[in-house]
Enzyme design. Structure first.
Site, PDB file in Angstrom:
ATOM      1  N   CYS A  11      -9.538  11.427   0.669  1.00  0.00           N
ATOM      2  CA  CYS A  11     -10.324  11.349  -0.404  1.00  0.00           C
ATOM      3  C   CYS A  11     -10.207  10.129  -1.212  1.00  0.00           C
ATOM      4  CB  CYS A  11     -10.342  12.451  -1.053  1.00  0.00           C
ATOM      5  SG  CYS A  11     -11.746  12.794  -2.435  1.00  0.00           S
TER       6      CYS A  11
ATOM      7  N   CYS B 218      -8.605  -2.843   1.398  1.00  0.00           N
ATOM      8  CA  CYS B 218      -7.798  -2.590   0.158  1.00  0.00           C
ATOM      9  C   CYS B 218      -8.665  -3.598  -1.022  1.00  0.00           C
ATOM     10  CB  CYS B 218      -6.360  -2.740  -0.062  1.00  0.00           C
ATOM     11  SG  CYS B 218      -5.688  -2.678  -1.825  1.00  0.00           S
TER      12      CYS B 218
ATOM     13  N   CYS C 177       0.205  -3.160  -1.079  1.00  0.00           N
ATOM     14  CA  CYS C 177       0.423  -3.628  -2.460  1.00  0.00           C
ATOM     15  C   CYS C 177       0.509  -2.493  -3.332  1.00  0.00           C
ATOM     16  CB  CYS C 177      -0.948  -4.145  -2.984  1.00  0.00           C
ATOM     17  SG  CYS C 177      -2.548  -3.529  -3.071  1.00  0.00           S
TER      18      CYS C 177
ATOM     19  N   CYS D  42      -5.799  -6.433  -2.211  1.00  0.00           N
ATOM     20  CA  CYS D  42      -4.778  -7.103  -1.256  1.00  0.00           C
ATOM     21  C   CYS D  42      -5.564  -7.565   0.104  1.00  0.00           C
ATOM     22  CB  CYS D  42      -3.506  -6.678  -1.143  1.00  0.00           C
ATOM     23  SG  CYS D  42      -3.328  -5.231  -0.064  1.00  0.00           S
TER      24      CYS D  42
ATOM     25  N   CYS E 232      -1.911   2.077  -1.057  1.00  0.00           N
ATOM     26  CA  CYS E 232      -2.122   0.988  -0.048  1.00  0.00           C
ATOM     27  C   CYS E 232      -0.496   0.805   0.292  1.00  0.00           C
ATOM     28  CB  CYS E 232      -2.645  -0.415  -0.837  1.00  0.00           C
ATOM     29  SG  CYS E 232      -2.699  -1.686   0.248  1.00  0.00           S
TER      30      CYS E 232
HETATM   31 FE    FE Z   1      -3.421  -3.478  -1.386  1.00  0.00          FE
END
Ligand code: FE
Length: 133
Positions: A115, A43, A95, A46, A92
């Site tokens: 995707c 991510c 976060c 984060c 995510c």
């Molecule tokens: Fe994240």
């Protein structure tokens, strides 16, 4: 400093728009669409490790595509009825950054196509601590 101010200064305008405002990068414009190196996609907000390169495949869609997230609860899914479509949003799990959508037209063994916007991701090559830019 509130985390959002810190994030906004750290992310590009497009990374912010995609992850925090559920935007979508234009097809075939993301930096990881044709990226084939071995490693882990995290991510961008984060650092949560999300997808491994050995589950990435060429879907032809113009966005990085994976058939499964890494083991563990890395991502959450949410019903998304925006833009006149019914889709499943992927965020995510750590976060809640918007990552992309998951569709049921992927390859075996899962039949899923995650995707994912390149703008949501940060690639890390385990054999090299230098990050791609
Ligand atoms: Fe994240």
């Amino acid at each position: 400093m509130p985390i959002n101010d810190d994030l906004k200064s750290r992310l590009s305008a497009e990374q912010w728009q995609v992850t925090q405002a559920k935007g979508t990068e234009r097809a075939f414009t993301g930096r990881y669409v044709n990226h084939k190196a071995d490693g882990v996609y995290s991510c961008v907000c984060c650092g949560n490790e999300l997808f491994a390169s050995d589950t990435k495949y060429d879907s032809g869609s113009g966005w990085p595509s994976f058939w499964i997230p890494m083991a563990g609860d890395r991502v959450n899914t949410h019903r998304d009825t925006s833009h006149g479509m019914v889709r499943t949003e992927v965020t995510c799990a750590k976060c809640e950054a918007h990552l992309g959508h998951v569709f049921e037209d992927g390859p075996n063994p899962t039949g899923l196509r995650y995707c994912i916007n390149s703008a949501s991701l940060d690639f890390k090559d385990p054999s090299n601590t230098k990050q791609e830019t």
